[in-house]
Design an enzyme around this catalytic site. Structure first.
Site, PDB file in Angstrom:
ATOM      1  N   GLU A   1       0.818  -1.219   0.000  1.00  0.00           N
ATOM      2  CA  GLU A   1       0.000   0.000   0.000  1.00  0.00           C
ATOM      3  C   GLU A   1       0.848   1.264   0.000  1.00  0.00           C
ATOM      4  OE1 GLU A   1      -0.565  -2.662   1.901  1.00  0.00           O
ATOM      5  OE2 GLU A   1      -2.422  -3.379   0.984  1.00  0.00           O
TER       6      GLU A   1
ATOM      7  N   HIS B   1     -12.077  -6.343   7.503  1.00  0.00           N
ATOM      8  CA  HIS B   1     -12.814  -6.047   6.274  1.00  0.00           C
ATOM      9  C   HIS B   1     -14.025  -5.178   6.598  1.00  0.00           C
ATOM     10  CE1 HIS B   1     -10.660  -9.810   5.347  1.00  0.00           C
ATOM     11  NE2 HIS B   1     -10.584  -9.341   4.117  1.00  0.00           N
TER      12      HIS B   1
END
Lengths: 464, 357
Positions: free
Chosen positions: B92, B162
């Site tokens: 990321e 999530h």
């Protein structure tokens, strides 16, 4: 480690490895003053470095010859099986060699192969190295006198700064760390502009928002310095991808130190660059010290150059105090980066002769002898001077005149910069976004009311 | 935007997961007539338009090449080529760092972070690099072409990693904007605005709504203004403020409150920073009451900032303390999700106690 001992050992990097076990290299290969044949080998090694990965690709393709039952067709190419359970060594049999053209005495090493430098370029390189050296001395002193708040010198790394810049064109983009002001100097940033930044005055392109030495210049394709470490590396990769997409005849160079190679951004950037095949040069200034942390506390690998292989990036190690070697390596790297659209990693072995910054006293964590040895015996500026003098391109008179002139220019630049007022208060709120949103407008209004009530709380040299 | 369409995907009806987090095969169910579509299709259409209208636009991130785990980038690589739409390594900080450099060269860098839960390795790049790029250079350089897309929020079965709503972290960073759409129509218009806005933006997409939220979305290229809140539903007794997926829950609470004679005004903030204080303030001046609801943990959530600002501006007009109905101060808990969430009835209770204060 005494000065004479260090010289006798004559390994350029001995002091960098002193925290480790005895070096793996044999004394003969370590001696850069050895017979000429040795240097020819060095040359050969340079070329093999350059094209090793190409050769490797071809070899992997020729695995067709191997018995298919002993080969695994795996993503990335064919992998041969072996019955031998052998772990890959954590270190090579000997440390990666270091490309050198000029010896410590400024003598051209016999058989050395390098990129020719014209008299004009060589003299500019030398003049800029001297200018950088002088700027460091004058600005460091200005900080000590309390005229600027902070400074960091590039002493010992003048060749890295100037020679790498000289091998590039102005179209090549620079994503610097903070110890490469020489690149900006080479590109034409004036001494007055350096002084303006350090004084944070109205003429500073950064509007006085950052500490001294955080230079940046759009005109010179030099992205503004940030104090964060190695964060500029992935930026360089993204910018290089843009050059690639635009089919520009240019590359990106980004600088960082041995400490920066431990940051996640270093790994991210090298990996992205290899995968996207972008024209970027990663230039590592391995100067042995990340503030007080020696490389022995930084990594166990053979420096930074060997990381290239792990990411599929062509790499070379150069003598960071040898301007001709740096110039040649960067020149070759640029050619490869652009013509083959690939990243290249350069590790320059050098030494941070100055303190980390004016907030640091490096004698608290490293021996003065070591600093002095690098400062005197391996001074990259003196080495290059000897070479241009031997070529008849430089003389003592020119030296005296240059140093005198640069010093005067710098003192003048400081005097001028000191008198220029600071950017007006409105600049505090500009450039956070393209236009100030309502919260900033509101805050500006409130602040101005406070200033009206308590003007004594605020600096008088900043127009409100 | 018809407020009524929000009712079609009432989350309170489906605590048990109905869809996987990853690729499923019902991609072609929507968009039959090209008008009614779900949220991921609206995002997909916005990305098509962004790439079509600007040759300097790029879309990249983990798994975006094949269409992305939520199918938002479906068809883009085929249409625009693998040099403009591509997979990145799983990193990321690399994605955002690369995107900043690409944007700094005058490109539209549209970077996808696969889940907002995984954005934190890139936090330094966002906080210290993207947000300060223009300011630190005195406007010599900027990375305004940067848009970071990330699915966020609860999905019924996402557990710790999530489900998170990390927007408040990003609302503490001068120099970036944070935008969250509540529906497909909003998602398309706001995303196109974000991509074309000359500032770096974090765009959080409510993943629960990717497939559940369906509404009419204009086919053409259109943009919705940033930093403008929208009164989705007018009312007189209390102002309800939220963003993203929480808007539909709040609307259900409004409907139930209405049955009990309470008139609720519902506002979608849409842009969290820089946020539209004026719209919220004028609504609170009218109703005298404010309730803020978000999925993120209540402590230090963006609701706290809004509450403080509105109290500063409307103290004498307030008839009750500002209410916050938010996530609990726990990590996002898988089996306890129904307890953790700021549900319709929690909101309804808070409406009633605020109105009866």
């Amino acid at each position: 480690m005494g000065l004479s001992t260090a010289i006798n050992r004559s390994s350029c990097w001995s002091s960098l490895t002193r925290h480790k076990k005895p070096p793996l290299t044999s004394p003969s290969t370590q001696n850069p003053r050895g017979p000429a044949q040795n240097f020819c080998d060095r040359e050969a090694l340079f070329s093999s470095y350059c094209f090793e990965s190409v050769k490797a690709e071809k070899e992997s393709n020729s695995l067709n010859d191997v018995d298919h039952s002993q080969v695994l067709d795996f993503p990335g190419g064919k992998v041969a099986f072996t019955t031998e359970m052998r772990f890959i060594s954590e270190s090579p049999a000997e440390r990666a060699h270091c490309y050198q053209v000029l010896d410590n005495d400024g003598q051209l090493i016999i058989c050395s192969k390098f990129k020719e430098v014209s008299e004009e370029i060589a003299v500019k390189m030398y003049s800029d190295m001297v200018t950088l050296q002088t700027m460091d001395a004058v600005f460091y002193e200005a900080q000590r006198q309390g005229r600027i708040s902070f400074y960091a010198t590039t002493i010992g790394e003048e060749a890295i700064n100037i020679a790498s810049a000289a091998a590039l064109t102005i179209d090549d983009l620079v994503f610097p760390q903070y110890r490469e002001p020489g690149v900006l100097l080479w590109r034409g940033f004036t001494l007055q502009e350096f002084a303006n930044q350090c004084f944070g005055n109205k003429a500073d392109k950064g509007k006085g928002r950052q500490m001294p030495i955080h230079y940046g210049s759009n005109k010179h394709n030099y992205f503004t310095v940030a104090a964060t470490i190695a964060t500029q590396l992935p930026h360089a990769v993204g910018a290089a991808y843009s050059l690639k997409m635009d089919r520009r005849n240019a590359c990106v160079i980004t600088y960082f130190g041995d400490g920066g190679s431990s940051e996640g951004d270093f790994h991210a950037a090298l990996n992205f660059a290899a995968v996207r095949e972008v024209p970027v040069i990663f230039f590592c200034r391995n100067n042995g010290w990340a503030i007080s942390t020696p490389t022995s506390d930084q990594f166990r690998s053979d420096g930074v150059v060997v990381r290239g292989l792990g990411y599929g990036i062509r790499s070379i190690r150069v003598d960071g105090n040898d301007a001709l070697a740096i110039y040649s390596a960067v020149h070759a790297a640029r050619e490869m980066a652009i013509s083959e659209q690939r990243p290249v990693l350069i590790e320059a072995l050098t030494y941070r002769v100055g303190h980390h910054s004016t907030s640091d006293d490096s004698t608290k964590y490293r021996p003065v002898d070591e600093i002095e040895w690098w400062r005197l015996a391996r001074d990259p500026v003196a080495r290059f001077r000897k070479w241009i003098e031997r070529n008849g391109w430089w003389c003592s008179e020119a030296e005296i005149e240059l140093r005198d002139s640069v010093r005067k220019q710098l003192l003048h630049a400081i005097q001028v910069a000191e008198k220029v007022e600071k950017s007006p208060l409105a600049e505090l709120f500009m450039d956070v976004y393209d236009v100030p949103p309502s919260n900033l407008c509101e805050q500006e209004k409130l602040l101005r009311e406070t200033i009206r009530r308590h003007p004594q709380d605020y600096p008088s040299d900043l127009p409100v | 935007m018809a407020a009524t369409s929000l009712r079609r995907f009432g989350r309170s009806l489906c605590w048990v997961s109905r869809r996987g987090l990853s690729t499923s095969c019902d991609d072609k169910v929507v968009q039959q007539n090209g008008k009614s579509m779900n949220l991921y299709s609206a995002i997909n259409q916005a990305l098509h338009i962004a790439l079509e209208t600007d040759t300097r636009a790029y879309v990249f991130g983990e798994d975006v090449g094949f269409g992305g785990v939520f199918r938002c980038t479906t068809g883009l690589a085929d249409r625009f080529g693998k040099s403009r739409v591509f997979n990145t390594p799983l990193c990321e900080q690399g994605i955002i760092g690369f995107a900043i450099g690409l944007a700094a060269m005058g490109n539209r860098a549209i970077a996808e972070i696969q889940f907002a839960d995984y954005i934190f390795p890139a936090f330094d790049q966002i906080v210290n690099e993207a947000a300060k790029f223009r300011y630190r250079s005195g406007n010599q350089f900027n990375c305004g072409g940067l848009t970071i897309r990330a699915p966020y929020g609860a999905v019924g079965h996402g557990g710790h990693y999530h489900s998170q709503s990390p927007e408040a972290f990003f609302c503490h960073i001068p120099g970036i904007k944070v935008v969250i759409p509540r529906s497909p129509h909003q998602a398309k218009g706001l995303l196109l605005s974000c991509i074309r806005d000359p500032n770096p933006i974090v765009f959080f997409e409510p993943k629960w709504l990717y497939r559940l939220a369906v509404e009419e979305v204009p086919e053409h290229d259109f943009m919705l203004p940033l930093s403008e809140a929208e009164v989705v539903r007018e009312g007189s007794d209390i102002t309800l403020l939220g963003w993203g997926a929480q808007l539909s829950i709040m609307e259900q609470a409004c409907l139930d409150a209405e049955k009990e004679g309470i008139s609720c005004e519902l506002i979608d903030l849409k842009t969290l920073i820089p946020w539209d204080k004026e719209t919220v303030e004028s609504s609170v001046r009218k109703t005298g009451r404010l309730l803020i609801s978000h999925e993120a943990p209540v402590t230090g959530g963006f609701g706290a900032e809004i509450s403080a600002s509105i109290v500063e501006r409307c103290f004498s007009r307030l008839e009750a303390p500002v209410a916050r109905v938010c996530g609990l101060d726990t990590p996002f808990p898988l089996i306890f999700e129904p307890f953790y969430m700021p549900t319709k009835n929690k909101i309804l209770d808070a409406i009633k106690s605020t109105v009866n204060y």
